[in-house]
Design a protein around this motif. Structure first.
Motif, PDB file in Angstrom:
ATOM      1  N   PRO A  79       0.996  -1.350   0.005  1.00 21.65           N
ATOM      2  CA  PRO A  79       0.098   0.230   0.076  1.00 21.65           C
ATOM      3  C   PRO A  79       1.025   1.319  -0.157  1.00 21.65           C
ATOM      4  CG  PRO A  79      -0.851  -1.657   1.583  1.00 21.65           C
ATOM      5  CD  PRO A  79       0.446  -2.148   1.189  1.00 21.65           C
ATOM      6  N   SER A 112       0.758   4.017  -2.922  1.00 22.57           N
ATOM      7  CA  SER A 112       0.131   5.282  -2.545  1.00 22.57           C
ATOM      8  C   SER A 112       0.994   6.376  -3.287  1.00 22.57           C
ATOM      9  CB  SER A 112       0.293   5.801  -1.062  1.00 22.57           C
ATOM     10  OG  SER A 112       1.426   5.636  -0.689  1.00 22.57           O
ATOM     11  N   PHE A 152     -13.172   9.239  -1.817  1.00 27.80           N
ATOM     12  CA  PHE A 152     -14.548   8.431  -1.733  1.00 27.80           C
ATOM     13  C   PHE A 152     -15.598   9.114  -2.057  1.00 27.80           C
ATOM     14  CE2 PHE A 152     -11.083   6.219   0.361  1.00 27.80           C
ATOM     15  CZ  PHE A 152     -11.103   4.818  -0.364  1.00 27.80           C
ATOM     16  N   ASN A 185     -14.860   9.656   3.910  1.00 23.75           N
ATOM     17  CA  ASN A 185     -13.963   8.820   4.602  1.00 23.75           C
ATOM     18  C   ASN A 185     -12.792   9.625   5.737  1.00 23.75           C
ATOM     19  OD1 ASN A 185     -15.568   6.654   4.245  1.00 23.75           O
ATOM     20  ND2 ASN A 185     -14.108   6.054   2.468  1.00 23.75           N
ATOM     21  N   ARG A 194     -16.387   0.578   7.035  1.00 24.87           N
ATOM     22  CA  ARG A 194     -15.306  -0.039   6.140  1.00 24.87           C
ATOM     23  C   ARG A 194     -14.464   0.931   5.421  1.00 24.87           C
ATOM     24  NH1 ARG A 194     -16.536  -4.264   1.288  1.00 24.87           N
ATOM     25  NH2 ARG A 194     -16.820  -2.200   0.298  1.00 24.87           N
ATOM     26  N   GLY A 195     -15.359   2.296   5.110  1.00 31.05           N
ATOM     27  CA  GLY A 195     -14.529   3.372   4.300  1.00 31.05           C
ATOM     28  C   GLY A 195     -13.323   3.803   5.276  1.00 31.05           C
ATOM     29  N   GLN A 196     -13.209   3.546   6.282  1.00 35.27           N
ATOM     30  CA  GLN A 196     -12.172   4.148   7.126  1.00 35.27           C
ATOM     31  C   GLN A 196     -11.133   3.230   6.936  1.00 35.27           C
ATOM     32  OE1 GLN A 196     -12.208   6.589   9.881  1.00 35.27           O
ATOM     33  NE2 GLN A 196     -13.655   7.449   8.620  1.00 35.27           N
ATOM     34  N   GLU A 228     -10.672   1.804   4.403  1.00 34.40           N
ATOM     35  CA  GLU A 228     -10.220   1.966   2.784  1.00 34.40           C
ATOM     36  C   GLU A 228      -9.193   3.118   2.459  1.00 34.40           C
ATOM     37  OE1 GLU A 228     -13.633   1.305   0.603  1.00 34.40           O
ATOM     38  OE2 GLU A 228     -13.669  -1.017   0.682  1.00 34.40           O
ATOM     39  N   ALA A 229      -9.817   4.117   3.196  1.00 35.50           N
ATOM     40  CA  ALA A 229      -9.280   5.356   3.283  1.00 35.50           C
ATOM     41  C   ALA A 229      -7.699   5.170   3.678  1.00 35.50           C
ATOM     42  CB  ALA A 229      -9.780   6.465   4.058  1.00 35.50           C
ATOM     43  N   ALA A 230      -7.632   4.578   4.798  1.00 34.49           N
ATOM     44  CA  ALA A 230      -6.243   4.214   5.360  1.00 34.49           C
ATOM     45  C   ALA A 230      -5.387   3.458   4.363  1.00 34.49           C
ATOM     46  CB  ALA A 230      -6.220   3.562   6.572  1.00 34.49           C
ATOM     47  N   ARG A 231      -5.805   2.575   3.826  1.00 35.49           N
ATOM     48  CA  ARG A 231      -5.167   1.831   2.844  1.00 35.49           C
ATOM     49  C   ARG A 231      -4.622   2.536   1.612  1.00 35.49           C
ATOM     50  NH1 ARG A 231      -5.947  -3.756   0.396  1.00 35.49           N
ATOM     51  NH2 ARG A 231      -4.540  -3.601  -1.389  1.00 35.49           N
ATOM     52  N   VAL A 232      -5.865   3.349   0.967  1.00 31.08           N
ATOM     53  CA  VAL A 232      -5.354   4.217  -0.153  1.00 31.08           C
ATOM     54  C   VAL A 232      -4.235   5.142   0.324  1.00 31.08           C
ATOM     55  CG1 VAL A 232      -7.396   3.276  -1.234  1.00 31.08           C
ATOM     56  CG2 VAL A 232      -7.258   5.490  -0.322  1.00 31.08           C
ATOM     57  N   LEU A 233      -4.230   5.593   1.473  1.00 35.36           N
ATOM     58  CA  LEU A 233      -3.226   6.374   1.837  1.00 35.36           C
ATOM     59  C   LEU A 233      -1.920   5.713   2.053  1.00 35.36           C
ATOM     60  CD1 LEU A 233      -5.410   8.586   4.265  1.00 35.36           C
ATOM     61  CD2 LEU A 233      -4.402   9.359   2.334  1.00 35.36           C
ATOM     62  N   GLY A 234      -1.853   4.455   2.162  1.00 34.05           N
ATOM     63  CA  GLY A 234      -0.635   3.728   1.923  1.00 34.05           C
ATOM     64  C   GLY A 234      -0.199   3.162   3.234  1.00 34.05           C
ATOM     65  N   LEU A 235      -1.473   3.587   4.445  1.00 31.05           N
ATOM     66  CA  LEU A 235      -1.116   2.782   5.706  1.00 31.05           C
ATOM     67  C   LEU A 235      -0.918   1.118   5.641  1.00 31.05           C
ATOM     68  CD1 LEU A 235      -1.749   5.782   6.316  1.00 31.05           C
ATOM     69  CD2 LEU A 235      -2.407   4.818   8.780  1.00 31.05           C
ATOM     70  N   GLN A 292      -0.198   0.240  11.162  1.00 35.57           N
ATOM     71  CA  GLN A 292      -0.563   1.672  11.195  1.00 35.57           C
ATOM     72  C   GLN A 292      -1.930   2.223  11.171  1.00 35.57           C
ATOM     73  OE1 GLN A 292       1.971   2.451   7.668  1.00 35.57           O
ATOM     74  NE2 GLN A 292       3.905   2.801   8.912  1.00 35.57           N
ATOM     75  N   VAL A 333      -6.048   4.723  13.041  1.00 36.16           N
ATOM     76  CA  VAL A 333      -7.189   5.012  12.533  1.00 36.16           C
ATOM     77  C   VAL A 333      -8.201   4.263  13.293  1.00 36.16           C
ATOM     78  CG1 VAL A 333      -8.530   4.811  10.417  1.00 36.16           C
ATOM     79  CG2 VAL A 333      -6.138   5.387  10.414  1.00 36.16           C
TER      80      VAL A 333
END
Ligand SMILES: Nc1ncnc2c1ncn2[C@@H]1O[C@H](COP(=O)(O)OP(=O)(O)O)[C@@H](O)[C@H]1O
Ligand SMILES: [Mg+2]
Lengths: 242, 223
Positions: free
Chosen positions: A74, A78, A85, A89, B116-118, B120-127, B131, B136
């Motif tokens: 990830p 990134s 979204f 979120n 779930r969006g929380q 997913e948001a963390a994941r796409v931010l690279g966490l 982490q 989060v």
């Protein structure tokens, strides 16, 4: 070389084949709008592009690198792909500034001072510099969505994915978010948007991709495609949304 | 019968010591139990299947047997395996294991209530997952279940009365001791009851303060 290249992408959920062979190339700086009926696979396509969903077969390349869960962490992904979204979120227990600073500090190891400076810059870019210390719950939907955009931009991704990011907003707030996108487009940001804003797709977008039943049914130059749709499905879709 | 609380005065030192023992062992078990629960929830939601099964087995085992039996098993049973513990050690372990089991289930509910969006948001931010957990998930999950967690910790404090049964010199043990010496059962148990009551009330306030400080205070939230 294309920035994003998708080749024969297939994705099923159980027996439900949602993406039935998608081929797509996107150049750096392009603004691509993906349109189509609900359930046609638009979100799934975007979510495959950043590995929120794993694909079954086919190839996705971003900036020349093949997406593959074993090689692309990830954190690495990134650097290439950001996402905004429909439901913002934002992290509710962090201030606006902290939301934007979190990934640069935690993922990139930036110092707090540098991350804060960058966060202020990105928030300024979306017109919310004064909300740095506010809490997400104190903001309107449109403001939250702009913070989400700033949060994504703070990682300098090469391409920004937006999945119906104005659909959850009150009509009078949509314009603010679209203006931010338009500004990003004019700065050369590569954007892939799932959207129902046909006006935006036509005026700001370079290209429109029409998805129908898991396939790209028709695509082309935004203005041409929307004014002279070739297939009956797209004609029907356009007359339904306009 | 006439009430005469002055009969307790010679035992003031014992009462203070008993209070300290109960407080210290409760504080230690609470901190260790909650920390263990945070780790156990992580492994329960992210670990390999055998590990998850082991954790669930542990939880069910502790939730479906009496605390006093768990305590006796650790103190009287384990020496058969060559593990001999001081009474206070056995008590601390029993209380920690017990609290960890219940809090793991409580905390899991708190994590599962996070949209779930929380994630997913963390994941796409690279966490990474870890982490994401730390930055989060943990605070919102705690917020979701904080009142239930508070109650559980108070239940463990009150339940600690039974550690007097393996002769840990806690508050209840002191009450028994006094009553057996001066036969002033009513006074001794009344005073100790009131001390437990004060402890429970104090503990609730302390949790409220801690929650305000760590979970919501900056945001001006009531918990
Ligand atoms: N996680 C999932 N599990 C099962 N089915 C899903 C999942 N996500 C999407 N789908 C199904 O895939 C199809 C396409 O969904 P989606 O990509 O969200 O379409 P769109 O964004 O175009 O509305 C729908 O039939 C939907 O029910
Ligand atoms: Mg969708």
């Amino acid at each position: 070389m294309s920035l994003v290249r998708v080749d024969a992408l297939h994705k099923s959920f159980g027996n439900n084949e949602v993406l039935k062979g998608i081929d797509l190339s996107i150049e750096a700086g392009e603004v691509v709008s993906i349109i189509g009926r609900s359930g046609s696979g638009k979100s799934t396509l975007l979510r495959c592009l950043n590995q929120l969903e794993s694909h079954d077969s086919g190839v996705i390349e971003i900036n020349g690198r093949t997406l593959d869960a074993t090689t692309m962490t990830p954190a690495r992904l990134s650097e290439e792909v950001g996402m905004v979204f429909q439901n913002f979120n934002l992290f509710p227990h962090k201030t606006v500034g902290e939301n934007v600073m979190l990934a640069p500090m935690v993922v990139r190891g930036e110092r707090e001072r540098d991350a804060a400076r960058r966060a202020r810059k990105e928030l300024e870019r979306v017109g919310l510099a004064e909300k740095f210390d506010a809490w997400p719950e104190q903001l309107s939907g449109g403001q939250q969505q702009r913070v989400a955009i700033a949060r994504a931009l703070a990682l300098s991704p090469r391409v920004l994915l937006c999945d119906e990011i104005t659909s959850a907003l009150d009509p009078e707030l949509v314009g603010d978010v679209l203006r931010v996108l338009e500004q990003l487009a004019s700065e050369g940001m590569t954007l892939i948007l799932v959207t129902h804003e046909m006006g935006f797709a036509r005026d700001v977008g370079n290209r429109v991709v029409f998805m129908h039943q898991g396939r790209i049914h028709e695509q082309g130059d935004a203005k041409t495609l929307l004014s002279e749709p070739q297939t009956p499905e797209l004609q029907q879709f356009i007359s339904a949304v306009l | 019968m006439t009430l005469d609380f002055s009969t307790l005065l010679p035992y003031t030192d014992e009462l203070v010591m008993g209070l300290l023992v109960t407080v210290m062992i409760t504080v230690a078990a609470t901190l260790l139990g909650i920390a263990a629960a945070c780790a156990l929830v992580w492994f329960k939601l992210n670990g390999a299947t055998p590990l998850r099964v082991m954790i669930q087995t542990y939880i069910e085992l502790l939730r479906n047997t009496p605390f006093i039996v768990q305590l006796f098993f650790i103190f009287f049973g384990l020496p058969a395996l060559g593990v001999t513990l001081a009474a206070w050690q056995a008590a601390l372990i029993a209380m920690t294991l017990n609290l960890a089991a219940y809090s793991t289930e409580i905390l899991r509910a708190g994590v599962e209530a996070i949209p779930r969006g929380q994630f997913e948001a963390a994941r796409v931010l690279g966490l990474s997952r870890r982490q994401t957990w730390r930055h989060v998930v943990l605070v919102p999950a705690m917020r979701n279940i904080y009142p239930a967690l508070t109650n559980q910790c108070i239940i463990v404090m009150l339940g600690s009365a039974v550690i007097s049964q393996i002769s840990v010199n806690d508050l209840t043990w002191v009450a028994n001791f006094i009553a057996s010496r001066n036969f002033r059962n009513f006074e001794a148990y009344l005073v100790v009851t009131l001390i437990y009551l004060a402890l429970a009330v104090g503990m609730r306030q302390l949790f409220r303060l801690a929650g305000w400080y760590w979970l919501g205070g900056r945001q001006g939230r009531a918990l």
